[in-house]
Design an enzyme around this catalytic site. Structure first.
Site, PDB file in Angstrom:
ATOM      1  N   ARG A  88     -25.271  -8.951 -16.635  1.00 55.52           N
ATOM      2  CA  ARG A  88     -24.278  -7.935 -16.265  1.00 55.52           C
ATOM      3  C   ARG A  88     -23.048  -8.561 -15.604  1.00 55.52           C
ATOM      4  NH1 ARG A  88     -27.042  -2.738 -15.973  1.00 55.52           N
ATOM      5  NH2 ARG A  88     -25.282  -1.952 -14.810  1.00 55.52           N
ATOM      6  N   TRP A 114     -20.931  -8.530  -7.910  1.00 58.61           N
ATOM      7  CA  TRP A 114     -19.690  -8.772  -8.636  1.00 58.61           C
ATOM      8  C   TRP A 114     -18.603  -8.231  -7.727  1.00 58.61           C
ATOM      9  CZ3 TRP A 114     -15.588  -6.187 -11.089  1.00 58.61           C
ATOM     10  CH2 TRP A 114     -14.932  -6.900 -12.094  1.00 58.61           C
ATOM     11  N   LYS A 138     -13.050 -10.475 -29.013  1.00 61.63           N
ATOM     12  CA  LYS A 138     -14.281 -11.281 -28.956  1.00 61.63           C
ATOM     13  C   LYS A 138     -13.944 -12.732 -28.703  1.00 61.63           C
ATOM     14  CE  LYS A 138     -16.529  -8.993 -28.883  1.00 61.63           C
ATOM     15  NZ  LYS A 138     -17.114  -7.709 -28.641  1.00 61.63           N
ATOM     16  N   GLU A 179     -12.602 -13.356 -25.085  1.00 59.17           N
ATOM     17  CA  GLU A 179     -13.555 -13.177 -23.983  1.00 59.17           C
ATOM     18  C   GLU A 179     -14.625 -14.271 -23.926  1.00 59.17           C
ATOM     19  OE1 GLU A 179     -16.041  -9.618 -23.879  1.00 59.17           O
ATOM     20  OE2 GLU A 179     -15.905  -9.471 -26.048  1.00 59.17           O
ATOM     21  N   HIS A 200       8.054  -7.479 -36.495  1.00 60.28           N
ATOM     22  CA  HIS A 200       8.788  -6.750 -35.445  1.00 60.28           C
ATOM     23  C   HIS A 200       8.706  -7.478 -34.099  1.00 60.28           C
ATOM     24  CE1 HIS A 200       9.587  -3.419 -38.131  1.00 60.28           C
ATOM     25  NE2 HIS A 200       8.342  -3.536 -38.554  1.00 60.28           N
TER      26      HIS A 200
HETATM   27  C1  F6R Z   1     -16.403  -6.555 -25.090  1.00 63.65           C
HETATM   28  C2  F6R Z   1     -17.158  -5.592 -24.335  1.00 63.65           C
HETATM   29  C3  F6R Z   1     -16.424  -4.586 -23.536  1.00 63.65           C
HETATM   30  C4  F6R Z   1     -17.131  -3.228 -23.578  1.00 63.65           C
HETATM   31  C5  F6R Z   1     -16.452  -2.249 -22.615  1.00 63.65           C
HETATM   32  C6  F6R Z   1     -17.091  -0.872 -22.677  1.00 63.65           C
HETATM   33  O1  F6R Z   1     -17.232  -7.400 -25.826  1.00 63.65           O
HETATM   34  O2  F6R Z   1     -18.356  -5.614 -24.328  1.00 63.65           O
HETATM   35  O3  F6R Z   1     -15.096  -4.470 -23.951  1.00 63.65           O
HETATM   36  O4  F6R Z   1     -17.107  -2.746 -24.886  1.00 63.65           O
HETATM   37  O5  F6R Z   1     -16.543  -2.743 -21.308  1.00 63.65           O
HETATM   38  O6  F6R Z   1     -18.421  -0.925 -22.322  1.00 63.65           O
HETATM   39  P1  F6R Z   1     -19.404   0.244 -22.695  1.00 63.65           P
HETATM   40  O7  F6R Z   1     -19.538   0.259 -24.169  1.00 63.65           O
HETATM   41  O8  F6R Z   1     -20.692  -0.093 -22.005  1.00 63.65           O
HETATM   42  O9  F6R Z   1     -18.795   1.512 -22.188  1.00 63.65           O
END
Ligand code: F6R
Length: 603
Positions: A27, A74, A480, A483, A499
């Site tokens: 997480r 976090w 992707k 990140e 543009h």
């Molecule tokens: C990118 C990623 C994030 C989630 C976003 C929403 O790989 O995982 O951009 O898609 O934080 O998260 P959820 O789907 O859990 O609402």
């Protein structure tokens, strides 16, 4: 984001707490800590950085305690350091906290004026101090928790332990909390995620907001009681068996969870199709026929937002339903024009994303029906929405979302077919089967994608381009890559390049060009524009096009036949593997990329 694990029972709590916290590492976190009861006193060990740092501290003394609470933090309020790490504690109490106390600074000033001393910069410590203060006047921990909880604002979950007993307490508002019990072993667990309890607690309970849970172990039994904030017994909780498979906790033979999850996709697609078209999901999807809303307000964040952009195309094309797809953090503060006969549709893997939840609340308040496309059954979003469309992706551990995106798009397609009354047509099932086979073949072909990654991974930047349905895939591909590989990547509608962004093109800039059979010629001219400016081109497109090969430096050819509606998913899987291999070559922490959290429970 933050993770919580609490334990009370006959064994040494350190083992299940550390095991639980390690499962929650996915997480995202930046410090970890534990509070144990040693020699009758509450002792806190906490350390900035990875869980291994805390393991190192524990290894120095190998403490034993039958009750304990652990946390991975976090950072939100206060820097990443040992003082701000959780648990926060004093002589009487220790607490771990997920979420944000919005009125913390006001409360802290008031408490400081009364002479209370703080050891950290966190908002969480405010709850500890309130609890300690109220316990003195109320004379009971339960009453003190209720008062402290009533005093704070914002979305939070707490687990509390006390010096006086071996009981554990929890309470939460719009933040996840699960209570687990193992009656055979006489053990009680509290956590922010049922995943932490797999293999420990066969039975789990989800308390609702403002319900206090109390776990107690006696000589003969373990029990969890629930109370309202006025301390009357509460029935506002839901019990179930923990359905998460123990397999989800391991990577199997894969080097990373992300790779495992990419490879799971073909089987998951078929499973979802079988469930929705031939199984128990049939009634849900068939029941949509003739019930089209006048408008869908689709909101989500990140990858889920990209899935929404793809889904919009289905609803508009096949159902003529007008749609707005918007980033949740924008929608919620925009005062959108919402009407009662419209539907709010929220897409989320976790079902706990704070901004998405706020959008659901907003739509609900305005009288709209609310639907979710969600992975986590029992999550806050799942509980709040009027109707839920489960994507059946299983646990997604890799922080970078892969299989959830695929299943979200597929779920949107099934909904669209349901509205159109076409769900049972042979074509729908057949197309998903074709898709599953093609994706399986791409997964088998990882060597080719790896070889392309080797040619690209040292380049300065990446521009992903696509037209029509491939534009959201360009956005998703770029997200992707940035990140997990920490390189600059942007997604653009191919027609937008000239543009502005085309100024970025030179021989160190890669254009990952996505082309489908639709608008092929238009997309090809965009590739040519990039080539004319010496950009390096990696094209993913339909096989057998010599012009595409001539203009591109590298081409990954795909068979689009038999995939009139779902080819976007196939193209995206190539990008998932490309990002994975580029990140592997760069040596990043693929499953837990820096600065990111799997489920973003704060706005
Ligand atoms: C990118 C990623 C994030 C989630 C976003 C929403 O790989 O995982 O951009 O898609 O934080 O998260 P959820 O789907 O859990 O609402």
């Amino acid at each position: 984001m933050c993770g919580i694990v609490g334990y009370t029972g006959p064994r040494n709590s350190v083992q299940p707490i550390i095991e639980g916290l390690s499962r929650l590492e996915y997480r995202g976190y930046d410090s970890a800590g534990i509070c144990l009861k040693l020699g009758g006193k509450l002792e806190i060990l906490k350390k900035e950085g990875k869980l291994d740092n805390l393991r190192g501290l524990l290894a120095q003394t190998n403490p034993t305690s039958q009750v304990g609470i652990g946390h991975t933090r976090w950072a939100t309020h206060g820097a990443v350091n040992n003082d701000n790490a959780h648990p926060h504690g004093n002589e009487e109490y220790a607490v771990v906290h997920n979420g944000i106390i919005e009125n913390a600074s006001v409360l802290k000033k008031e408490l400081q004026a009364e002479g209370w001393v703080f050891k950290s910069q966190t908002d969480s410590e405010v709850f500890l101090v309130l609890l300690t203060k109220f316990a003195k006047t109320e004379g009971s921990t339960l009453k003190a928790i209720a008062r402290a909880f009533n005093t704070i604002h914002g979305n939070s979950a707490f687990v509390i332990m006390e010096k006086a007993t071996d009981q554990l307490y929890c309470v939460k508002r719009s933040a996840p909390m699960v209570c687990g019990i193992n009656l055979t072993n006489r053990e009680v667990f509290f956590s922010s995620d049922p995943f932490a309890l797999v293999g420990f607690a066969p039975d789990i309970f989800f308390p609702q907001d403002s319900v206090i849970g109390r776990g107690t172990i006696t000589e003969t039994k373990a029990q969890i009681e629930f109370f309202e904030l006025d301390l009357t017994p509460s029935t506002r909780f839901r019990g179930q068996a923990n359905a998460i498979s123990i397999d989800a906790t391991t990577k199997g033979h894969y080097e990373h969870f992300m790779l495992k999850e990419i490879h799971e996709q073909p089987a998951l697609m078929e499973k979802l199709a079988a469930w929705a078209i031939k199984g128990q999901g049939q009634s849900v999807y068939n029941g949509l026929k003739g019930k089209e809303p006048s408008f869908f307000h689709i909101t989500a964040c990140g990858t889920a937002w990209h899935a929404g952009l793809v889904i919009k195309n289905f609803f508009e094309k096949f159902n003529r339903i007008r749609c707005n797809v918007e980033i949740a953090s924008e929608f919620r503060y925009r005062e959108p024009n919402l009407k009662k006969d419209e539907v709010g549709l929220f897409i989320s893997q976790s079902g706990e994303t704070a901004d998405t939840l706020a959008c659901q609340e907003l739509c609900h308040e305005k009288g709209l029906k609310t639907f979710s496309v969600v992975n986590t059954e029992g999550s806050t979003l799942f509980r709040q929405c009027d109707e839920n469309f489960l994507i059946h992706a299983g646990m997604e551990i890799g922080v970078a979302s892969t299989k959830a995106f695929t299943q979200q798009v597929l779920t949107g397609y099934l909904m669209s077919m349901g509205y159109a009354g076409k769900l049972m047509s042979v074509d729908v099932y057949q197309e998903i089967k074709v898709l599953s086979d093609r994706v399986a073949a791409i997964c088998e072909d990882a060597q080719t994608i790896k070889a392309i990654a080797e040619k690209l991974y040292q380049k300065k930047g990446f521009i992903f381009t696509g037209r029509g349905v491939y534009f959201p895939i360009a956005l998703e591909g770029a997200l992707k890559l940035k990140e997990i590989a920490y390189v600059h990547a942007e997604g653009y509608a191919a027609g937008e390049l000239k543009h502005g962004p085309i100024a970025l093109i030179d021989d160190n800039m890669v254009n990952i060009a996505l082309l489908g059979p639709e608008l092929f010629d238009k997309a090809l001219s965009n590739v040519e524009e990039v080539k004319a400016r010496r950009g390096l081109i990696f094209a993913i497109g339909p096989k057998g096009h010599s012009e595409l090969k001539a203009v591109s430096d590298m081409v990954y050819e795909l068979d689009f036949n038999g995939l009139p509606n779902l080819a976007t998913i196939m193209v995206n899987v190539v990008l998932q593997l490309l990002s994975y291999h580029i990140a592997l070559l760069k040596g990043t922490d693929i499953d837990k990329p820096r600065n990111l959290a799997k489920s973003v429970t704060v706005e």
